[in-house]
Design a protein around this motif. Sequence first.
Motif, mmCIF file in Angstrom:
data_model
loop_
_atom_site.group_PDB
_atom_site.id
_atom_site.type_symbol
_atom_site.label_atom_id
_atom_site.label_comp_id
_atom_site.label_asym_id
_atom_site.label_seq_id
_atom_site.Cartn_x
_atom_site.Cartn_y
_atom_site.Cartn_z
ATOM 1 N N MET A 1 86.749 -3.186 42.001
ATOM 2 C CA MET A 1 85.826 -2.218 42.573
ATOM 3 C C MET A 1 84.427 -2.819 42.608
ATOM 4 N N SER A 2 83.679 -2.418 43.578
ATOM 5 C CA SER A 2 82.326 -2.930 43.769
ATOM 6 C C SER A 2 81.359 -2.335 42.765
ATOM 7 N N ASP A 3 80.354 -3.129 42.355
ATOM 8 C CA ASP A 3 79.289 -2.569 41.529
ATOM 9 C C ASP A 3 78.039 -2.330 42.372
ATOM 10 N N ARG A 4 78.124 -2.594 43.661
ATOM 11 C CA ARG A 4 77.011 -2.315 44.577
ATOM 12 C C ARG A 4 77.234 -0.921 45.112
ATOM 13 N N ARG A 5 76.309 -0.015 44.782
ATOM 14 C CA ARG A 5 76.514 1.390 45.091
ATOM 15 C C ARG A 5 75.466 1.905 46.069
ATOM 16 N N ILE A 6 75.911 2.801 46.933
ATOM 17 C CA ILE A 6 75.048 3.483 47.888
ATOM 18 C C ILE A 6 75.259 4.975 47.680
ATOM 19 N N THR A 7 74.183 5.710 47.483
ATOM 20 C CA THR A 7 74.272 7.156 47.308
ATOM 21 C C THR A 7 74.068 7.850 48.650
ATOM 22 N N LEU A 8 74.980 8.748 48.987
ATOM 23 C CA LEU A 8 74.846 9.531 50.205
ATOM 24 C C LEU A 8 73.598 10.389 50.128
ATOM 25 N N GLN A 9 72.857 10.464 51.207
ATOM 26 C CA GLN A 9 71.688 11.329 51.300
ATOM 27 C C GLN A 9 71.808 12.171 52.553
ATOM 28 N N PRO A 10 71.130 13.321 52.592
ATOM 29 C CA PRO A 10 71.205 14.151 53.793
ATOM 30 C C PRO A 10 70.626 13.417 54.998
ATOM 31 N N LEU A 11 71.224 13.638 56.145
ATOM 32 C CA LEU A 11 70.744 13.024 57.381
ATOM 33 C C LEU A 11 69.535 13.807 57.884
ATOM 34 N N THR A 12 68.408 13.103 58.015
ATOM 35 C CA THR A 12 67.205 13.692 58.611
ATOM 36 C C THR A 12 66.709 12.777 59.719
ATOM 37 N N ALA A 13 66.020 13.360 60.683
ATOM 38 C CA ALA A 13 65.487 12.569 61.799
ATOM 39 C C ALA A 13 64.513 11.509 61.297
ATOM 40 N N LYS A 14 63.693 11.847 60.312
ATOM 41 C CA LYS A 14 62.701 10.903 59.799
ATOM 42 C C LYS A 14 63.369 9.707 59.118
ATOM 43 N N ALA A 15 64.338 9.961 58.249
ATOM 44 C CA ALA A 15 65.001 8.866 57.523
ATOM 45 C C ALA A 15 65.835 7.989 58.457
#
Length: 165
Positions: A1-15
Motif C-alpha cells: 500500500m502507498s504511504d503517499r496520501r491525498i485527502t479528498l476535499q470539496p470541489l469548489t470553483a476557486k480550488a
Amino acid sequence: MSDRRITLQPLTAKAFAPFGDVLEATGEPDKIINAGQCGRFHDLADLDFTGKDARAGISLFRSKARTLPYTLDMVERHPLGSQAFMPMSADPFMVIVAPDEDSTPGTPLAFLTSPGQGVNYHRNTWHGVLTPLTDNALFAVVDRIGAGNNLEEHTFDKSWLVHQT
C-alpha cells in the motif's frame, strides 16, 4: 500500500480554477428563456479544441464504481482539447487533477463533487480517470473529435492513496 496520501476535499470553483471549470447551476440564471419557464446558466466552460478538422463531440460514458480508499497510479491529459464531464444523476464522483511540472504531473489533488456538479478539464491538464462512487454511473462528456494524438498517460513510480478525512 502507498504511504503517499491525498485527502479528498470539496470541489469548489476557486480550488479547481487552475485545472478547469466547475459546471453547476448556482445562484440566479443568466437568462430566463422558454416563455419564462426555464433559467439558462450560460457558457459555463472554456471549451478549447485545436487541430485541423477538430470539433466538439458529445459522448455518453457508463462507468463502474470506484471505492475509497482509492489507489491512484495513473493520470492522463489531452493536449489537443478540453474535456467536460457532466453526471446524468445527482451522485457525487471524485475529480483528481495534478499540476504540470516540466511536462510531468506534480502532486495530485482530489476533489469530491456535490450533487449536480460537473467539471471541464482545460486542455493539457493532468487528471485521473473517471471515478464515480456509484455503479453504472452515466456521464455526458463533451470533448474533442478529430485527427491527432489527444491522449498522453503518465504512470506514477509510486502510487497515491486517495481517502476521506
